[in-house]
Design a protein around this motif. Structure first.
Motif, PDB file in Angstrom:
ATOM      1  N   VAL A 179     -23.523  -9.518  30.730  1.00 51.49           N
ATOM      2  CA  VAL A 179     -24.777  -8.875  30.336  1.00 51.49           C
ATOM      3  C   VAL A 179     -24.740  -8.535  28.856  1.00 51.49           C
ATOM      4  CG1 VAL A 179     -25.162  -7.957  32.652  1.00 51.49           C
ATOM      5  CG2 VAL A 179     -24.001  -6.552  30.962  1.00 51.49           C
ATOM      6  N   HIS A 202     -26.962  -6.407  25.848  1.00 44.78           N
ATOM      7  CA  HIS A 202     -27.992  -5.416  25.550  1.00 44.78           C
ATOM      8  C   HIS A 202     -28.655  -5.828  24.229  1.00 44.78           C
ATOM      9  CE1 HIS A 202     -28.990  -0.821  25.442  1.00 44.78           C
ATOM     10  NE2 HIS A 202     -30.038  -1.568  25.705  1.00 44.78           N
ATOM     11  N   ARG A 203     -29.815  -6.471  24.284  1.00 42.71           N
ATOM     12  CA  ARG A 203     -30.433  -7.034  23.081  1.00 42.71           C
ATOM     13  C   ARG A 203     -31.051  -5.955  22.197  1.00 42.71           C
ATOM     14  NH1 ARG A 203     -29.947 -12.162  22.737  1.00 42.71           N
ATOM     15  NH2 ARG A 203     -29.858 -13.551  24.539  1.00 42.71           N
ATOM     16  N   ASP A 204     -31.782  -5.023  22.803  1.00 45.18           N
ATOM     17  CA  ASP A 204     -32.338  -3.899  22.057  1.00 45.18           C
ATOM     18  C   ASP A 204     -32.597  -2.783  23.046  1.00 45.18           C
ATOM     19  OD1 ASP A 204     -34.988  -4.186  23.212  1.00 45.18           O
ATOM     20  OD2 ASP A 204     -35.364  -5.821  21.808  1.00 45.18           O
ATOM     21  N   GLN A 205     -33.285  -1.755  22.625  1.00 51.32           N
ATOM     22  CA  GLN A 205     -33.445  -0.564  23.460  1.00 51.32           C
ATOM     23  C   GLN A 205     -34.132  -0.857  24.788  1.00 51.32           C
ATOM     24  OE1 GLN A 205     -35.982   2.542  21.845  1.00 51.32           O
ATOM     25  NE2 GLN A 205     -34.614   4.128  22.629  1.00 51.32           N
ATOM     26  N   HIS A 206     -34.976  -1.889  24.811  1.00 49.75           N
ATOM     27  CA  HIS A 206     -35.781  -2.148  26.010  1.00 49.75           C
ATOM     28  C   HIS A 206     -35.519  -3.509  26.647  1.00 49.75           C
ATOM     29  CE1 HIS A 206     -38.160   1.460  25.302  1.00 49.75           C
ATOM     30  NE2 HIS A 206     -38.275   1.103  24.034  1.00 49.75           N
ATOM     31  N   HIS A 207     -34.602  -4.290  26.090  1.00 44.80           N
ATOM     32  CA  HIS A 207     -34.389  -5.637  26.600  1.00 44.80           C
ATOM     33  C   HIS A 207     -32.903  -5.924  26.806  1.00 44.80           C
ATOM     34  CE1 HIS A 207     -38.386  -6.029  24.656  1.00 44.80           C
ATOM     35  NE2 HIS A 207     -38.614  -6.824  25.683  1.00 44.80           N
ATOM     36  N   GLY A 208     -32.631  -6.620  27.902  1.00 46.12           N
ATOM     37  CA  GLY A 208     -31.290  -7.075  28.187  1.00 46.12           C
ATOM     38  C   GLY A 208     -31.315  -8.503  28.691  1.00 46.12           C
ATOM     39  N   LEU A 264     -33.047   1.197  28.045  1.00 42.57           N
ATOM     40  CA  LEU A 264     -32.066   0.581  28.921  1.00 42.57           C
ATOM     41  C   LEU A 264     -30.654   1.001  28.533  1.00 42.57           C
ATOM     42  CD1 LEU A 264     -33.099  -3.171  29.359  1.00 42.57           C
ATOM     43  CD2 LEU A 264     -32.894  -1.473  31.174  1.00 42.57           C
ATOM     44  N   THR A 265     -29.808   1.195  29.539  1.00 44.75           N
ATOM     45  CA  THR A 265     -28.388   1.439  29.325  1.00 44.75           C
ATOM     46  C   THR A 265     -27.604   0.313  29.972  1.00 44.75           C
ATOM     47  OG1 THR A 265     -28.722   3.834  29.350  1.00 44.75           O
ATOM     48  CG2 THR A 265     -26.485   3.027  29.698  1.00 44.75           C
ATOM     49  N   GLU A 266     -26.705  -0.267  29.216  1.00 49.27           N
ATOM     50  CA  GLU A 266     -25.874  -1.334  29.751  1.00 49.27           C
ATOM     51  C   GLU A 266     -24.648  -0.729  30.426  1.00 49.27           C
ATOM     52  OE1 GLU A 266     -22.850  -4.757  28.038  1.00 49.27           O
ATOM     53  OE2 GLU A 266     -24.549  -4.104  26.787  1.00 49.27           O
ATOM     54  N   PHE A 287     -27.859  -3.194  34.389  1.00 53.59           N
ATOM     55  CA  PHE A 287     -28.623  -2.338  33.496  1.00 53.59           C
ATOM     56  C   PHE A 287     -29.207  -1.174  34.287  1.00 53.59           C
ATOM     57  CE2 PHE A 287     -28.897  -6.586  31.598  1.00 53.59           C
ATOM     58  CZ  PHE A 287     -28.455  -6.312  30.311  1.00 53.59           C
TER      59      PHE A 287
END
Length: 620
Positions: free
Chosen positions: A147, A149-155, A172-174, A179
């Motif tokens: 996984v 974590h691309r940015d605060q809202h996307h994974g 989002l938290t990885e 997530f």
């Protein structure tokens, strides 16, 4: 007996279906997507907790501290709405799979190759604390993804040839291979989440979802389903329930080919904790007549034509090579394997993918193929000339092979017999061939030979398939066992429902193959002392027989009994446990919904003073 920990699994009836006519997902009353396969119904699962609570993966979005749950589909759609009541507030979860228009003008409503699960949780009263967990597990839970974590809202998660992008309007938290997101919503606020499937070659390059995308897709998807539902021509007393069955069939249609998947699941057990667990994510030839009849009488000629095109394309070739089932794209090799790493639903093992029954020899499919062709010819015009030539070969095959034993309608794996239903469907093949003789280009002499053979088959079945001492049509020549498939004999026009032999058969089935509440088992082997629940479509066949006999009050009462065992959003499984009422088998089951549509229309027609009509065009 169920395995330890089986109580973690919700009842099968706790699930609702969402889909985009490429694939589908099952959503529990707890707001958890526990089954989803991409990009096709029969591909490996991305979320598969339904088959293994620990390994399978899931996608949950719901408030914390839920006290009560109510569900419905938005009217005339396959968009699911779940309302959660907590001590502090009320929240509504809207779940759907996005349906997109296609860019090609010749197929403006073809569904896109993108597959997106979209979810909107809206607080409608007070305030609610909410939690989102997205834990993909690829290839039936065998691949734990990497996984990112691309940015605060996307994974993004990928592995084993599969990948999904994840969006959440809350941060989002990885975590380890999944997530999470948490938020508190006040009245009027919402949390939006989405999981989109992409091939790993995409590497997440497609533009990830945004909140505005989800709301835009919701309106577009709602419009698609409402427009489709509006084409339903049925206006009887059970319109809402019939429309729900029609919408379910549409969701189980594989748009690129027109095939109808029997169910979107594999290995949901016919007996809790048992081994009768099969993969139903394929298309059975047996369903052809029933599906075409249902679609045509509801006014869905486009879907009927698409299914026939699939039949023509898939079954073309040598008649002797006809299979009982195919993959959604016409694939013939459906190798059955067992997934030993999965514990199975409530411990029901093995979990199977693929279906070895594809290699069985079943004579009934030749009758069903001819019946479906006759039905389409009668209701929708000419057939393709190449397919007409193929049908001629099908008739010739029946002429040469009808005397052989086969494996029967229920796909038993206990050896071949001379099954009565199979012989009856050989009669259907010849009967429909005679009716279609001019279309098939048959000479008068050839049509006369077909008619004579139909008479010969019928005479043999009446002599060897009816046990005079038993007073019933039996399962196979020389057997004394009852089989609910005999209820189809009047529906295909083989005998009249009021024929004394058929009346006594119905009486015997009601006496020996029904549960106390009237639901029907499929045969003696699987009957009251057997290994499975009542078979829902068999009960609908009994409803049809009662309608044909003019016993409308009994037919209506039995129909209501079956309908009372649909789940809270109107979905049927394959079977019903007559003691607990729990749904059993793969879910939702297209065959059962087909039976529901046909029986409802027959009953409604009779209640209005009309003549009931048989499933596959009858004998007329």
């Amino acid at each position: 007996m169920s395995a330890p920990g089986a109580d973690r699994y919700p009842p099968i009836g706790d699930y609702a279906l969402i889909g985009d006519s490429h694939s589908a997902a099952l959503v529990s009353r707890a707001g958890s997507i526990d089954w989803a396969c991409f990009p096709r119904f029969d591909d490996p699962s991305v979320f598969g907790r339904l088959m293994d609570w620990d390994r399978g993966g899931y996608f949950q979005l719901a408030p914390l501290g839920v006290r009560r749950v109510e569900r419905r589909y938005l009217p005339r759609t396959n968009i699911l709405e779940t309302t959660f009541y907590t001590d502090d507030g009320v929240a509504t979860l809207t779940d759907f799979m996005a349906v997109h228009p296609h860019s090609r003008p010749e197929t403006p409503r073809e569904l896109s190759a993108r597959h997106e699960l979209m979810r909107i949780l809206s607080c409608t009263q007070g305030s609610v604390a909410v939690s989102m967990i997205c834990e993909p597990r690829f290839d039936y839970g065998s691949v734990v993804p990497h996984v990112v974590h691309r940015d605060q809202h996307h994974g993004f998660a990928h592995g084993g040839g599969q990948a999904i992008s994840v969006f959440c309007s809350a941060p989002l938290t990885e975590r380890e291979a999944h997530f999470e997101a948490e938020a508190r919503l006040e009245a009027g606020q919402e949390l939006v989440a989405a999981a989109g499937y992409y091939p790993t070659l995409d590497h997440g390059a497609s533009r990830p979802a945004q909140t505005a995308d989800v709301f835009s897709c919701l309106e577009e998807t709602r419009d698609f389903w409402e427009r489709w539902s509006a084409m339903c021509s049925y206006d009887g007393t059970d319109r809402e329930a019939v429309t729900r069955s029609a919408l379910t069939l549409k969701a189980l249609t594989y748009a690129p080919s027109g095939a109808l998947v029997a169910a979107p699941t594999t290995s949901l057990p016919e007996q809790l904790g048992g081994a009768l667990n099969w993969d139903y994510r394929f298309t059975w030839i047996r369903d052809a007549t029933f599906a075409l009849y249902s679609l045509l009488i509801l006014g869905y000629t486009e879907e009927a034509r698409a299914f026939v095109e699939w039949l023509e394309w898939t079954t073309a070739g040598r008649a002797r090579d006809l299979q009982i089932m195919y993959g959604l794209g016409g694939e013939r090799r459906l190798t059955e394997i067992e997934l030993s790493h999965l514990e199975g639903y409530r411990g029901a093992r093995p979990v199977r993918v693929g279906n070895a029954a594809a290699g069985q020899f079943q004579l009934d499919i030749y009758g069903e193929l001819m019946d479906s062709a006759h039905l389409l010819q009668r209701h929708a015009g000419m057939l393709d000339s190449d397919y007409i030539d193929y049908l001629h070969h099908v008739v010739s095959f029946v002429v040469d092979h009808w005397r052989e034993p086969d494996d029967g309608i229920w796909e038993t794996r206990a050896g071949s017999q001379h099954f009565v239903y199979s012989k009856v469907m050989c009669w259907v093949a010849m009967d429909r061939a005679v009716k279609m003789a001019p279309v098939l280009g048959a000479s008068d002499a050839e049509a006369a030979r077909w008619k004579a053979l139909a008479g010969e088959i019928r005479a043999e079945v009446l002599e060897q398939g009816f046990d005079a001492k038993r007073g019933a049509f039996v399962q196979a020549y020389g057997s004394r066992e009852l089989d609910a498939s005999a209820l189809l004999l009047p529906l295909v026009g083989f005998v009249g429902a009021d024929d004394p032999r058929m009346r006594s058969t119905v009486a015997a089935i009601e006496r020996e193959l029904t549960a106390p509440n009237g639901l029907v088992y499929r045969n003696t082997e699987h009957g009251p002392l057997g290994t499975e629940g009542t078979f829902s479509i068999c009960t609908f066949w009994l409803v049809d027989n009662l309608v044909f006999l003019g016993e409308l009050d009994r037919a209506r009462e039995l129909s209501r009994t079956v309908l009372s065992h649909a789940n809270d959003v109107g979905l049927f499984s394959e079977q019903i446990d007559p003691r607990s009422g729990e749904l059993l088998g793969n879910f939702p089951q297209a065959f059962t919904h087909l039976g529901h549509i046909n029986s409802s229309l027959n009953l409604d027609r009779a209640m209005r003073g009309g003549e009931p009509i048989s499933w596959g065009g009858g004998g007329g």
